[in-house]
Design an enzyme around this catalytic site. Structure first.
Site, short mmCIF file in Angstrom:
data_model
loop_
_atom_site.label_atom_id
_atom_site.label_comp_id
_atom_site.label_asym_id
_atom_site.label_seq_id
_atom_site.Cartn_x
_atom_site.Cartn_y
_atom_site.Cartn_z
N ASP A 271 0.85 -1.19 0.00
CA ASP A 271 0.00 0.00 0.00
C ASP A 271 0.89 1.24 0.00
O ASP A 271 1.85 1.32 0.77
CB ASP A 271 -0.92 0.00 1.23
CG ASP A 271 -1.99 1.07 1.12
OD1 ASP A 271 -2.98 0.84 0.41
OD2 ASP A 271 -1.83 2.13 1.73
N LEU A 272 0.57 2.19 -0.90
CA LEU A 272 1.37 3.40 -0.98
C LEU A 272 1.10 4.30 0.21
O LEU A 272 -0.04 4.40 0.69
CB LEU A 272 1.05 4.15 -2.27
CG LEU A 272 1.27 3.40 -3.58
CD1 LEU A 272 1.02 4.32 -4.77
CD2 LEU A 272 2.66 2.79 -3.65
N ASP A 314 -4.54 2.41 -4.62
CA ASP A 314 -3.08 2.45 -4.51
C ASP A 314 -2.55 1.20 -3.80
O ASP A 314 -1.52 1.25 -3.14
CB ASP A 314 -2.62 3.72 -3.78
CG ASP A 314 -3.17 3.80 -2.36
OD1 ASP A 314 -4.16 3.10 -2.06
OD2 ASP A 314 -2.61 4.56 -1.54
#
Length: 653
Positions: A271-272, A314
């Site tokens: 996960d960004l 994302d």
């Protein structure tokens, strides 16, 4: 009278041809050549037998060189060609340019051999009696007809053989001046023309069949390519080009289907970090561009043993075949690639990422279990080690089991009976007089015992029960409100999900209106994290709550993302200084920082409460810094409201 093609050398080059290697569909010249190979040896056999018979019948009448040595040379040449045509070749490697070259050579050789054989036959016709002259005519007739039929798949060569041989023979017969021989030659020519017509029709059927097969093959190829394209689109993400969520889980299911004998593998969820602020500031188009660049970087790491997919938003998925150490190394490498700066127009941005990993079979035996545990490891990474890599472990398993028990207990809880409220006083720093209280929820589950407020609300948020828990606690507060001395305020904490939920905001306003309380004595506390995801929405919700008469307090100030402009833009009445600043009251730098915060709130004309006061020295320093209100364990621990009021009354007496 026969064709001769050099097939001794078979092409081995894989490039340059139009043959479809995978499908078996060949171009027309290649198919002509391969079919011709099967019919030319019988043609040479016919030619050899007829030539041998003609030479035998003329051996006593004609010179030896004409009846023996010349036919031996011609028959030997035919035998050599038969062996060359029958030599095995790799049909799959025959290409169109080679086939066309061999067909053209066959036409040339057909013309040349036709001239040689008919010239030899007519030379023999100069010798012998009437039977031997008739044999020459039979030789010419049956040999040319046999050769024409054997050249069905090369019509131009068949025409050349027919016209050359029969044209020369008819001219010869006319020159002899005998009506019988001229009639026989003309008759043979007419039969040859009819045979050529049949051959042409047969070849036309052959080419039509080949063209229809080619068209069918083309349609099948198009359908296959379309199916492959549809399958690719169905399993790929249109924005980044990476495999999508469907492909990720299909690959995971395929690995699990191998059974217990399969090699170990690990899955990860990536996960960004700090992607949403970039998306909000620079726009969704630039956010998509950022995802595309990151997708391109991640795609370079994909291979037979590593699958990287975009799961949505994302979030990305990772499957690594091999030990957990390989997955951790890959995760670290991917984090490094993600963190590299990305140019977006005139600016350059960078994001980080957090990774949660789970290994098979240790973390679970099903796709659901593995993904859930990797996702939980990611949750732990973002909470405790943002930007790091967390491997699912037995300790996390214990936490999961505790959370599962907590979730089950909350889902079956009777909150109206099990939920209670305790209150911590807020006092004036100089007189220690109570000016209000802060309400704190306590849940005593009959199955798992006492549950901290943080766990209660975090679990409620995961289960989608945040509104239920908030409203149950708020109704308790409204029930206790009447016990509070006149003029004193009651503070109630709202979670970020409460502010983001219009239904919860509307329900709070309805309950305030129907309770009949003095809403100006109610303080609704929010944290700075409530403002991050949707600042405009949070502001609108706070204005609605403030519009019903309640005051708004910003809790835990100084630890989040608030700025001076944020404070100006929000409908805030009270600032509550985070408890982490209380411990800094013991050093000079900390006291200067605290005084700066106080001056900021005073310039904004905001009331300020110092939280977390745990020692007498901290209370004294907060008072000297100018703070008028404080709360903390040194002043009073949270207790039931009636207990708190009794204690305050006893101290006043």
């Amino acid at each position: 009278m026969a064709s001769k093609a050099d097939v001794a050398a078979t092409p081995h080059s894989a490039g340059g041809g139009s043959l479809d290697r995978g499908s078996g569909q060949r171009p027309l010249p290649v198919e002509q050549f391969l079919r011709l190979r099967k019919q030319l040896p019988p043609m040479y056999l016919i030619l050899t037998m007829n030539a041998a018979a003609l030479a035998y019948t003329h051996h006593a009448a004609a010179p030896l060189w004409l009846s023996l040595w010349l036919p031996i040379v011609l028959i030997g040449a035919c035998a050599v060609r038969v062996m060359q045509w029958m030599r095995p070749i790799d049909e799959s490697r025959i290409e169109e340019p080679y086939a066309m070259r061999m067909l053209r050579r066959t036409e040339v050789m057909a013309t040349l051999l036709s001239v040689l054989f008919v010239s030899w036959a007519l030379a023999l016709d100069q010798y012998g009696n009437g039977d031997q002259h008739g044999h020459v005519t039979v030789f010419v007739a049956i040999t040319v007809m046999g050769c024409i039929f054997c050249l069905t798949y090369l019509p131009r060569a068949a025409h050349l053989v027919c016209y050359v041989v029969l044209g020369v023979f008819l001219t010869y017969c006319l020159a002899r001046g005998t009506v019988t021989m001229a009639s026989m030659a003309l008759n043979i020519l007419m039969v040859g023309v009819v045979v050529l017509k049949v051959l042409r029709d047969s070849y036309g059927s052959f080419t039509a069949l080949e063209e229809s097969q080619a068209a069918l093959h083309h349609e099948r190829t198009q359908a296959h390519h379309l199916a492959e394209e549809n399958a690719r689109l169905a399993h790929s993400d249109p924005l980044t080009g990476l495999p999508n969520r469907r492909y990720f889980f299909a690959r995971l299911d395929a690995l699990l289907a191998r059974g217990d004998q399969a090699q170990p593998f690990a899955i990860g969820v990536i996960d960004l970090d700090q992607f949403k602020p970039i998306n909000d500031v620079h726009g969704h188009a630039q956010g998509d561009r950022l995802l595309q660049v990151i997708g391109e970087r991640l795609q370079r790491a994909s291979g037979p043993d590593a699958v990287i997919a975009r799961l949505g938003g994302d979030e990305f998925g990772l499957i690594i075949e091999g030990p957990m150490e390989a997955a951790e190394a890959m995760g670290a490498w991917l984090c490094g690639r993600v963190q590299e700066p990305v140019p977006l127009g005139d600016t350059v941005v960078s994001v980080g990422c957090s990774v949660g990993l789970a290994a098979w079979p240790e973390a679970g035996a099903s796709a659901h279990d593995l993904f859930d545990r990797a996702d939980f490891a990611l949750y732990h990474a973002k909470k405790a080690r943002r930007g790091g890599i967390v491997r699912f472990s037995s300790e996390l398993e214990r936490i999961i089991r505790s959370e599962q028990a907590l979730e089950a207990a909350l889902q079956s809880a009777d909150l109206k009976r099990e939920l209670t409220m305790v209150y911590q006083p807020i006092v004036r720093t100089r007189s220690m007089a109570m000016v209000g209280v802060e309400a704190l929820a306590r849940w005593e589950s009959p199955t798992i015992g006492a549950v901290a407020a943080e766990l209660l609300f975090a679990t409620a948020e995961r289960l989608g029960m945040a509104r239920t828990v908030t409203l149950a606690a708020f109704e308790r507060v409204l029930g206790d409100f009447a016990q509070l001395p006149a003029g004193q305020r009651l503070s109630f904490n709202l979670a970020p999900t409460d502010i983001a939920d219009p239904g919860t905001v509307a329900a709070l306003i309805d309950r305030i209106a129907s309770s009949g309380i003095d809403a100006s004595r109610l303080v609704l506390e929010i944290t700075e994290t409530s403002l991050i995801d949707d600042f405009a929405g949070a502001r609108a919700a706070l204005e609605k709550l403030r519009g019903c008469g309640a005051k708004i307090a910003l809790d835990d100030f100084g630890t989040g993302y608030s700025s001076l402009s944020t404070l100006h833009m929000l409908p805030i009445d009270i600032i509550k200084i985070d408890r982490s600043f209380a411990v800094r009251l013991d050093d000079g730098e900390g006291r200067r920082l605290v005084r700066a915060i106080f001056n900021l709130t005073r310039s904004l004309r905001l009331e300020c409460v110092f939280e977390g006061i745990e020692t007498e020295m901290q209370l004294m320093e907060a008072t000297l810094a100018g703070f008028h209100y404080a709360q903390g364990y040194f002043i009073e621990r949270p207790v039931a409201l009636d207990t708190l009021l009794e204690r305050r009354a006893a101290r006043a007496a």
